[in-house]
Each structure stands twice: as C-alpha cells, then as structure tokens.
Enzyme design. Sequence first.
Site, mmCIF file in Angstrom:
data_model
loop_
_atom_site.group_PDB
_atom_site.id
_atom_site.type_symbol
_atom_site.label_atom_id
_atom_site.label_comp_id
_atom_site.label_asym_id
_atom_site.label_seq_id
_atom_site.Cartn_x
_atom_site.Cartn_y
_atom_site.Cartn_z
ATOM 1 N N LEU A 16 72.794 95.942 1.785
ATOM 2 C CA LEU A 16 72.217 96.582 1.136
ATOM 3 C C LEU A 16 71.401 97.823 1.448
ATOM 4 C CD1 LEU A 16 71.220 94.045 -1.696
ATOM 5 C CD2 LEU A 16 72.921 95.693 -1.775
ATOM 6 N N GLY A 17 71.229 98.605 2.856
ATOM 7 C CA GLY A 17 69.793 98.956 3.284
ATOM 8 C C GLY A 17 69.876 98.986 4.349
ATOM 9 N N THR A 24 68.487 95.281 4.162
ATOM 10 C CA THR A 24 68.280 94.439 3.146
ATOM 11 C C THR A 24 69.475 94.017 2.934
ATOM 12 O OG1 THR A 24 66.498 96.403 2.950
ATOM 13 C CG2 THR A 24 67.501 94.428 1.184
ATOM 14 N N LYS A 39 65.498 90.228 3.337
ATOM 15 C CA LYS A 39 65.019 91.663 4.279
ATOM 16 C C LYS A 39 64.553 90.973 5.227
ATOM 17 C CE LYS A 39 62.735 95.174 0.920
ATOM 18 N NZ LYS A 39 61.802 95.923 0.619
ATOM 19 N N ASP A 139 55.090 104.180 -3.040
ATOM 20 C CA ASP A 139 56.372 104.878 -2.031
ATOM 21 C C ASP A 139 57.481 104.838 -3.305
ATOM 22 O OD1 ASP A 139 58.134 106.399 -0.041
ATOM 23 O OD2 ASP A 139 59.222 104.675 -0.010
#
Length: 460
Positions: A16-17, A24, A39, A139
């Site tokens: 995912l990232g 992730t 994660k 964030d």
Amino acid sequence: MTSKILKGRYQIKRHLGKRAGQRTLLAWDQQSQKFVVVKLLTFSSDLTWETFRLFEREAKTLQHLSHPAIPGYLDYFDIQTTHGKGFALVQSYINAPSLEKHLKAGQKFSETDLKQIAKAVLEILIYLHNCHPAIIHRDIKPGNILLTNRSGAHVEQVYLVDFGSVQAAAVEQGTITVVGTYGYMPPEQFGGRAVAASDLYSLGATLIYLASGQHPADFPQKDLRICFEDSVSLSPSFINWLQWMTQPSLERRLASASQALQVLENPQPQHHQSLISKKPAGSKVVLTKNNDFLQVVIPSQGFSLDLLPLVGFAIFWNGLLFLTYSRAIRNWSSGGWFEALFCLGHLGCGIWIILMILFTLFGRIELKIDQHKIRLKYKLLGCEYQRPRPAPRNKIFKLNHKTSTDSSASSIVILAGAKKFTIGDNCPLSKTELDWLAYELSNWLKLPISQNKLTARNTD
C-alpha cells in the site's frame, strides 16, 4: 513478500505504501477472515532512532484509542525478514479512498461537502484532544483523511488515519522533533512544537486544497498567511472561518476543535479583513498582551480645541456657584426646601462638569482581561472607579463592534454574563483605533466579531 504469511496468520496481499524504514501492506487475517493493514518497520541503514520511536508510539497510541473513525489496533509483534529484524503493527482496514485520491480522480467538493468533512474531522479531533494526555495528530492532510465513496450529494463516512506522527502533548513538551507535511504544517510545528490548534491549521489547509485544487504551499503568502481567497468560490463566512483556522500566529488562531466546530455551526459576522490589524500611526493607546492577559490603556486626551466649548460652558455654569451655594444655605435655613435642593443640584452639576474636564485632561481608562476576570477601570489623580464591576473571564460570550454609517460614533462592547464592558462611548478614540482594538480583542479572546451598523440621524 506478497503471499507471505506473518505470525502464521496474516497473509500479505499487496503493498500500500512505503517510506524510510517502513512499509504498509494489505493482508488477509486468516483468523478473523477480514482484511487488515500491516505496518512493517525493519532495521536497516535508512532507519533512524526517531522513526523507531514514532513507530512504537503509534502502536501504543492506537492501543488506547477507540473511535469508529480511527483504525482499530489489532496486534503488535516482532518479525524476522530478509532485511533483518523488525516490528509489525496490525490495524483494521478501511476500504475507502483518501481525499487526495478523490481529488485526483476529478472529484469536486462543494462548500456543503467541505463543511461536512470539516465537522467530521473536528469531531475526531475533539475526541483525540480530550484524551489524557491530549493526542495531537501532527500530520493531517488530504492523504490521511479517508472518505467512503459517495452516494448522492451527501458526504459519507470520514476517517482519520496514519498516526505515525502522533504526539502526546503532556509528554512532548520541550522536544524539538519536527514531523508533518510541508504546506499543511503550522509555523510552530517547524520549531518542534505542536498543540491542539496545530491540528486545526492542518485541517484548514487541507480544506483550502480541496476547495481550490491547489497545494497550500503554492499560494502566495503575506506575513506567513495563506492568501487563498481569490482562488476559491466560497461564502464570506466560510472564508473567514478558514482564515481563522490557518492563522500563522497561535494566539490569533482558533484554540480548540470544539470552539472551531461551534463557530462553524453557528457562523457570526466576522470582518477581520475590513478591520485594522496594526496599530494606527500616532495612536496613544497602549496595548499589552501575552498568553496570560491582555491590557488596553487609553491615556488622557490632553487639551485640545474640541475641549474649549465644554470649558466655556463650565466657566459660565460654575460662575454662579457662589450665588447658588449661598442661596441654598439661606433658603435651607429659612425652610425653602425645594429651592434649596434645586440650588444644590445646580452645584452638583457644576462639580460633575469639572470632573469631566479633569478626566479628559488627566484621566485614563484601563481594560484588563486575564485568565480569571475582565475589569474596566477609570483612573483620575490617584483615584479609580470600576464600571461595571469585574466579571469572570469564562462568562465572556460575545464581542460586539458598533459603528455608525457617518463615522461619528463607534464603540466596542464585550458581553460577560449580564454585564457590558464598553470602550468608545466613554473615551476619545477614533474609529480606526477602535477597529484595530476590535481585531486584537477578537484574536486574543478567540471570539468572532459581531458588527452592528448604527444609522446616522437625519438632522435636516
């Protein structure tokens, strides 16, 4: 790593990232038969101690949070990968695109949409900021706010994700850790400081991006303020609210998510753009403020030509004082009560006129608001008078700025419970000075300005 099973339970489906030291992944939980987000943090050359510390803090924070719009904590364990030893954080999967993806897919957001998103995120922030200690996200940005696919004109469920930059306010005081995303970070966060109002700035910048399609950092700036007004088609009240949310100065920004939500749901006229934000040249007013108190000192006017008519009238009126005084004594002793009282009334009026002149020449007015009370004092030659009596600070609920259409009268009224603290009707201030003071009071009290227009009387 696709199809690999972690802990004999979580089957990796896809990436995912990725960012420094972290990945992730989307995984299938063979035990619960649900998709989850994993994660991974692995020890490698690009892993810093700060990254590890934030990863651990995210796991501990999510473990103690329970909110339907925040990913739920599921698991945390050690792992051994080809890259070395690491840790895995498992949380519930939310099947919804981010606001960033919605916008890039051509999604347009109306003002109604933006307000619904703002309210949803503010309710999440109220929950986070009311934790003990308060949880600051640090964030908030379009990529970290998820929105389920819309059905019709109404915005569906909103979620806040990625707590990798989270801060516990009571623990982090004094640190200089800088986290966040450029363009959405308030100025204080660049110095390593973050408070509840820091998240409000980030939310405001996010909404500006959604309304304009332009990254906040790409807008022109004036005194660090995002100048977005000409790039959006929004109502004046919502623009004012966004300006308040994204004030660079903490003391001028909305202070809490609950206050921001209250102002958003109950908009009041705010005219910061039409008011004076800097002290007018030549003004003798002394303004002192910090986080604990605000004080306005209005010094004496001194002698001016405007005072001559009053002085002339005072000489005429008080020239009869000896006559009225002697007549009052004579009539009082002979039983002329009514005439004696009338003469004494004349004497009282004369003394009052003298006091008015003395106050204009030598008196001063002080308005002071601290964390406990609001006071308005009139001082003359070592004596002072308070009118009205002091009121508790927490009773202040409205700031009213009254102006006349012919600029002949202007005043500021602070309402605290049933009491009114007025500046303007009782002191020689220009409309420009009162506009400036209204601006300063509004920012310090975190209250919108309610303006009343006073129609000038027709004297023809």
